[in-house]
Motif scaffolding. Structure first.
Motif, PDB file in Angstrom:
ATOM      1  N   SER A 191       0.851  -1.197   0.000  1.00 34.42           N
ATOM      2  CA  SER A 191       0.000   0.000   0.000  1.00 34.42           C
ATOM      3  C   SER A 191       0.891   1.253   0.000  1.00 34.42           C
ATOM      4  CB  SER A 191      -0.913   0.011   1.217  1.00 34.42           C
ATOM      5  OG  SER A 191      -0.130   0.016   2.377  1.00 34.42           O
ATOM      6  N   THR A 192       0.316   2.392  -0.384  1.00 29.88           N
ATOM      7  CA  THR A 192       1.106   3.631  -0.490  1.00 29.88           C
ATOM      8  C   THR A 192       0.801   4.567   0.681  1.00 29.88           C
ATOM      9  OG1 THR A 192      -0.623   4.493  -1.890  1.00 29.88           O
ATOM     10  CG2 THR A 192       1.292   3.570  -2.998  1.00 29.88           C
ATOM     11  N   LYS A 261      -1.942  12.716  -5.448  1.00 25.56           N
ATOM     12  CA  LYS A 261      -2.274  11.466  -6.145  1.00 25.56           C
ATOM     13  C   LYS A 261      -3.756  11.451  -6.466  1.00 25.56           C
ATOM     14  CE  LYS A 261      -0.158   9.055  -2.854  1.00 25.56           C
ATOM     15  NZ  LYS A 261       0.271   7.883  -2.083  1.00 25.56           N
ATOM     16  N   GLU A 289       5.029  14.422  -7.178  1.00 26.93           N
ATOM     17  CA  GLU A 289       5.587  14.716  -5.853  1.00 26.93           C
ATOM     18  C   GLU A 289       6.071  16.163  -5.805  1.00 26.93           C
ATOM     19  OE1 GLU A 289       8.057  11.911  -3.801  1.00 26.93           O
ATOM     20  OE2 GLU A 289       7.424  10.350  -5.214  1.00 26.93           O
ATOM     21  N   ASP A 307       2.356   6.536 -15.060  1.00 29.30           N
ATOM     22  CA  ASP A 307       1.769   5.870 -13.882  1.00 29.30           C
ATOM     23  C   ASP A 307       0.551   5.044 -14.270  1.00 29.30           C
ATOM     24  OD1 ASP A 307       3.656   6.956 -12.302  1.00 29.30           O
ATOM     25  OD2 ASP A 307       2.374   8.439 -11.310  1.00 29.30           O
ATOM     26  N   LEU A 356      -5.342   8.094   0.834  1.00 26.29           N
ATOM     27  CA  LEU A 356      -4.249   7.777  -0.102  1.00 26.29           C
ATOM     28  C   LEU A 356      -4.283   8.596  -1.386  1.00 26.29           C
ATOM     29  CD1 LEU A 356      -4.272   3.891   0.213  1.00 26.29           C
ATOM     30  CD2 LEU A 356      -3.092   5.540   1.643  1.00 26.29           C
ATOM     31  N   TYR A 357      -5.394   9.300  -1.630  1.00 21.07           N
ATOM     32  CA  TYR A 357      -5.437  10.116  -2.843  1.00 21.07           C
ATOM     33  C   TYR A 357      -6.032  11.493  -2.573  1.00 21.07           C
ATOM     34  CZ  TYR A 357     -10.046   7.901  -2.917  1.00 21.07           C
ATOM     35  OH  TYR A 357     -11.270   7.436  -2.571  1.00 21.07           O
TER      36      TYR A 357
END
Lengths: 444, 295
Positions: A191-192, A261, A289, A307, A356-357
C-alpha cells in the motif's frame, strides 16, 4: 476457456448461492462504511427530448429487472458479512430532486440497491456501489432506456454493450470476478502513503453541489491528440495541475508538500476481457511529488501517463486483487462477526482509501448512442458522490459530440477548483459550457 | 446566451451570475434573460441532512460491540466463580463507561452540553453503585455537590444565566443553602446545626460578598486590581471563618467567644493592615513594586 478457468468459474458461482448472494470483493467495504458524507453511490442519467411517461418507465424498469434477476436484490446484514438476497417487492420510481448521488434510503426504495429517478425529460439511475460499478450501471441504464424507447414507440433499438432481453442470463454475469482472478501464489501489492488533501474554504454540508462543464468532444480529442495522450490522462493532468497550484499556496515550504495522487478507476473488463455485471474496477493512483519541485503541465502529462500505463499491467492488477481478496479470506476476517468488523471498516477505511489520494476522477468513456436515438438523446450525465476528506469529485462521460465533466462538491461556496479547472480548459482552446444546481442560479 | 467575462465559459441562459467566480451577468439594454431548463428541477434544500459521519458511527459501534463482549465476559466470569451476587458493580460500571464515551461523542461538542451530560451520567453512576443495598448512603451528598458545581460552573456560563444576573446569583445562594440543609438532614436526620450555625455564617459570607460587589460596582474604573481581589477574598474568608467559630462555639458550649479562629484572626489583621497600607500609601506601594526595580 480452459478447464482451469471453468473450474474457477464453478467455484466463483458456488460462492454465490441462490438466496444468499455474497458481495463481491470490492463491494465489501461499501455497506459498513455508508454514513453521512459517505453515500457510496453514483448516478448515470440520460435526457431525452421526449417527455418521460412514468408508467412506461416503470414497465421498462420491471422488464430490465426481470432480465437481470441478480439486480432484483436487497442488502442484508449477516452475522459474518453483509449479503444480498432476492427481493420480491416491486421496484420504486422516484421523482428527480435537487441533487444527485445522495444517500439511498433502502426503506423508501423497497430494499433495492438501484434507484431510478425521472423528471420531465430525464431517466436517471442511482446505484449503491455494493451492487455494481459505473460500467455495470451503464448497462442497466442502456437497457432501461432502450426498453423505454421500445414501449413508448420512440425506436426499437438496443445500445451496444447492453444485454439482450431475449437471452437467458449467463451465470458469468453475476459471478464475483475478483475470486475468479485471485491467485494465492503471487505477492500482494504494497500500500502507499497519505496524499495531499485540499482544505478548501467556507463551510460544507452533505448536499451535493454540482457544476457541470460540457465541452465539445472533437475539440477535446484534438487537444489530447496534439499532445499524444488520452482524454483521461489529459483531464487527470489538468486536475493534478490545479491541485499543485492549491498546495503551492497552502504550503509555502516546498519540502513539506505532500504527494498529489489521483484515484482513477480502471474498468478491468477491458483488461481481462471478462464481462460481468458486478463490480470489476480497481483504482490506478497516478500522481506527482511537489516536494521535489514544481511540475510543468507537460511533465505532469508524462508522469500521469506513465503511472496509468504501469497500473494497467495485468500482472500488477492481479497482485492488487491478491491483496484485496487475500484480506477477505484471512481467517480473522472470515470469522470475526459483523458487529466487530463493521466499526473497524469504518475507522480504517479512510487510511486504506480516501487518505491515499487527493481527488477522484472517473471517466466512464464514450457512450455510443444508436443512430436511431441520436435525435432523441439530448444529454448524458455521470456523477460521483464526494467524500468528507476529498470534498470534490469529478465524473466524465462522453456521448454524441459532447463530453460532460461533472464536479460534485460538498463545499457550500468554494468553487475555486472548478473555476481553475474550467479556466485551464478555456485557456487551452476548449470552449466550456457550465450549468449548476448551486442556489443563486435559482434566485429570481 | 452569456459568457463569463472572468472565466470565459458559456453560461446557462437563465444564469444571473457565473457559478465559478460569482461574477454577475449583466445583459445589454433591451436583451432579455432566457429561460433554459435547470440542471435539476428542485432548488437545493436550505441545509444538509441530519446524521453522523463514518468515523463517529464507527467509534459508537465499536464501543457498543466491546460493551456487549465485556458484559458477557464479566457475567460468565462472575457466574462460574460463584460471585454472581456481586456482579452488579462491574456490570454497571462497564455499561456506564461505554455510555459516557458514546455520549461524549454524540452530544454537541460545547462546554455546557458536555459538562451537563457528564454531570448527569456521573450522578447516575454514583447513585447506582451506592444503591447496591437498596438505599442511598453517601451518594446523595456527592451528587448534591455535583449539582452545586453544575449550577456554579456550568449554568452561570449559559446565555440565560448571563441575561438574568440577579436571579442567577439568588439561585446560586439558594442552592448553597439548600445543599447545607441537605447535608444536615442526611447526617443528623433533622435540622440541628443549620439554623444556629450554618445560616448565620452563610449570612455573614453573603453580606461580605455583597458589600464588596457594591464597592466594586460603584468604582469609576471597570478594571479591578489584583491586590484588591486578594484583599477582598482575605477579608470575606476571615470574616466567615470568624463567624463560623463564634456561632459554632455558642452552639456547642453556649458561650459567645472566639475559639480556634483567634490566631487566624490575628494573622488576618496583620495582612489586612499591610494591604490597607499598600492600597492607601503610594510610597509603600512603590516600595514593593517599581521603586525596587528602578533602584
Amino acid at each position: 476457456m480452459g478447464s482451469d478457468t471453468t473450474n474457477r468459474m464453478i467455484r466463483a458461482q458456488s460462492y454465490a448461492p441462490e438466496g444468499f448472494i455474497a458481495l463481491d470483493n470490492s463491494a465489501l467495504i461499501y455497506p459498513p462504511t455508508e454514513a453521512k458524507y459517505n453515500a457510496n453511490t453514483f448516478r448515470i442519467s440520460m435526457d431525452l427530448k421526449q417527455e418521460i411517461i412514468p408508467q412506461i418507465l416503470e414497465l421498462a424498469l420491471h422488464n430490465t429487472l426481470e432480465r437481470c434477476s441478480y439486480a432484483k436484490v436487497s442488502l442484508h446484514k449477516g452475522f459474518f458479512w453483509y449479503y444480498l438476497s432476492p427481493n420480491h417487492k416491486s421496484p420504486v420510481l422516484h421523482e428527480e430532486g435537487s441533487y444527485p448521488s445522495a444517500r439511498i434510503s433502502f426503506k423508501d426504495n423497497n430494499g433495492y440497491l438501484l434507484k431510478v429517478l425521472y423528471s420531465k425529460h430525464r431517466i436517471a439511475l442511482e446505484c449503491f456501489h455494493a451492487l455494481t460499478d459505473g460500467s455495470g450501471a451503464l448497462v442497466y441504464l442502456k437497457m432501461i432506456v432502450s426498453e423505454y424507447c421500445r414501449i413508448a414507440d420512440i425506436s426499437d433499438v438496443s445500445f451496444s454493450g447492453a444485454l439482450d432481453f431475449k437471452e437467458r442470463p449467463d451465470p458469468q454475469e453475476f459471478s464475483d470476478p475478483f475470486q475468479h482472478f485471485y491467485d494465492k501464489n503471487i505477492p500482494g501489492s504494497p500500500s502507499t502513503g497519505a496524499a495531499y488533501h485540499r482544505k478548501g474554504s467556507g463551510g460544507y454540508d452533505d448536499r451535493v453541489k454540482v457544476i457541470s462543464a460540457m465541452v465539445d468532444a472533437r475539440t477535446l480529442r484534438e487537444r489530447c491528440r496534439e499532445r499524444g495522450y488520452t482524454v483521461t490522462v489529459y483531464l487527470s493532468s489538468v486536475l493534478t495541475m490545479v491541485l499543485q497550484q492549491f498546495q503551492k499556496e497552502e504550503v509555502p515550504q516546498q519540502k513539506k508538500r505532500k504527494p498529489i495522487k489521483l484515484s482513477v478507476p480502471m474498468n478491468l473488463r477491458n483488461i481481462f476481457h471478462f464481462e460481468t455485471m458486478r463490480n470489476f474496477t480497481l483504482f490506478a493512483v497516478p500522481g506527482i511529488e511537489p516536494a521535489l519541485g514544481e511540475y510543468t503541465f507537460e511533465e505532469i502529462l508524462k508522469k500521469i501517463y506513465l503511472d496509468m500505463s504501469l497500473s494497467q499491467d495485468p500482472k500488477k492488477i492481479r497482485s492488487q486483487i491478491k491483496r484485496n481478496v487475500g484480506g477477505e479470506r484471512h481467517i480473522l476476517m472470515r470469522f470475526a462477526p459483523t458487529a466487530i468488523k463493521n466499526p473497524l471498516f469504518k475507522l480504517l477505511s479512510n487510511s486504506l482509501g480516501d487518505d491515499l489520494y487527493s481527488a477522484i476522477i472517473s471517466n466512464l468513456g464514450y457512450v455510443k448512442v444508436p443512430e436511431e436515438l441520436e435525435s432523441s438523446v439530448s444529454r448524458m450525465d455521470f456523477y460521483l458522490c464526494p467524500g468528507q476528506i476529498n470534498k470534490v469529485s469529478l465524473a466524465v462521460v462522453g456521448f454524441k459530440d459532447k463530453v460532460v465533466i461533472n464536479f460534485s462538491s460538498f463545499f457550500n461556496t468554494d468553487t475555486s477548483l472548478e473555476r481553475m479547472f474550467c479556466r485551464f480548459l478555456v485557456e487551452d482552446g476548449i470552449p466550456v459550457e457550465v450549468s449548476t444546481n448551486r442556489t443563486p442560479e435559482y434566485k429570481e | 446566451m452569456a459568457y463569463c467575462i472572468q472565466c470565459g465559459v458559456k453560461l446557462e441562459e437563465r444564469a444571473r451570475e457565473c457559478p465559478l467566480c460569482q461574477t454577475p451577468v449583466i445583459l445589454p439594454p433591451g436583451m432579455e434573460r432566457g429561460d433554459s431548463e435547470p440542471l435539476f428541477p428542485q432548488p437545493l434544500p436550505e441545509k444538509g441532512t441530519e446524521g453522523i459521519n463514518k468515523t463517529s458511527k464507527g467509534i459508537i459501534e465499536l464501543i457498543l460491540s466491546l460493551l456487549v463482549v465485556s458484559e458477557i465476559t464479566i457475567a460468565l466470569t462472575m457466574w462460574f466463580s460463584g460471585n454472581m451476587a456481586y456482579s452488579f458493580i462491574p456490570l454497571f460500571s462497564t455499561a456506564m463507561a461505554a455510555l459516557v464515551i458514546a455520549m461524549a461523542l454524540v452530544a454537541k461538542h460545547t462546554y455546557v452540553a458536555q459538562a451537563t451530560i457528564h454531570t448527569i451520567l456521573v450522578s447516575i453512576y454514583l447513585l447506582g453503585i451506592d444503591s447496591i443495598d437498596n438505599r442511598f448512603n453517601w451518594s446523595l451528598i456527592v451528587v448534591g455537590a455535583l449539582v452545586l458545581l453544575w449550577i456554579s460552573a456550568v449554568f452561570t456560563t449559559t446565555k440565560k444565566a448571563k441575561a438574568h444576573p440577579v436571579l442567577t446569583t439568588l439561585l446560586l445562594m439558594a442552592s448553597i443553602l439548600g445543599y447545607i440543609v441537605m447535608i444536615n438532614l442526611l447526617v443528623a436526620g433533622s435540622l440541628t446545626w443549620f439554623v444556629p450555625v450554618a445560616l448565620p455564617t452563610a449570612g455573614v459570607f453573603f453580606l461580605g460578598v455583597a458589600l464588596f460587589f457594591l464597592m466594586f460596582l460603584t468604582r469609576k474604573r471597570s478594571r479591578i486590581p489584583l491586590a484588591d481581589l486578594v484583599f477582598f477574598n482575605l477579608i470575606v474568608l476571615f470574616l466567615t471563618f470568624t463567624a463560623l467559630d463564634i456561632f459554632l462555639t455558642h452552639y456547642r458550649m453556649g458561650l459567645w467567644r472566639l475559639n480556634w479562629s483567634l490566631s487566624l484572626f490575628s494573622a488576618a489583621m496583620v495582612l489586612t493592615i499591610l494591604l490597607v497600607g499598600v492600597t492607601v500609601s503610594r510610597r509603600l506601594r512603590r516600595y514593593f513594586t517599581s521603586q525596587n526595580r528602578h533602584s
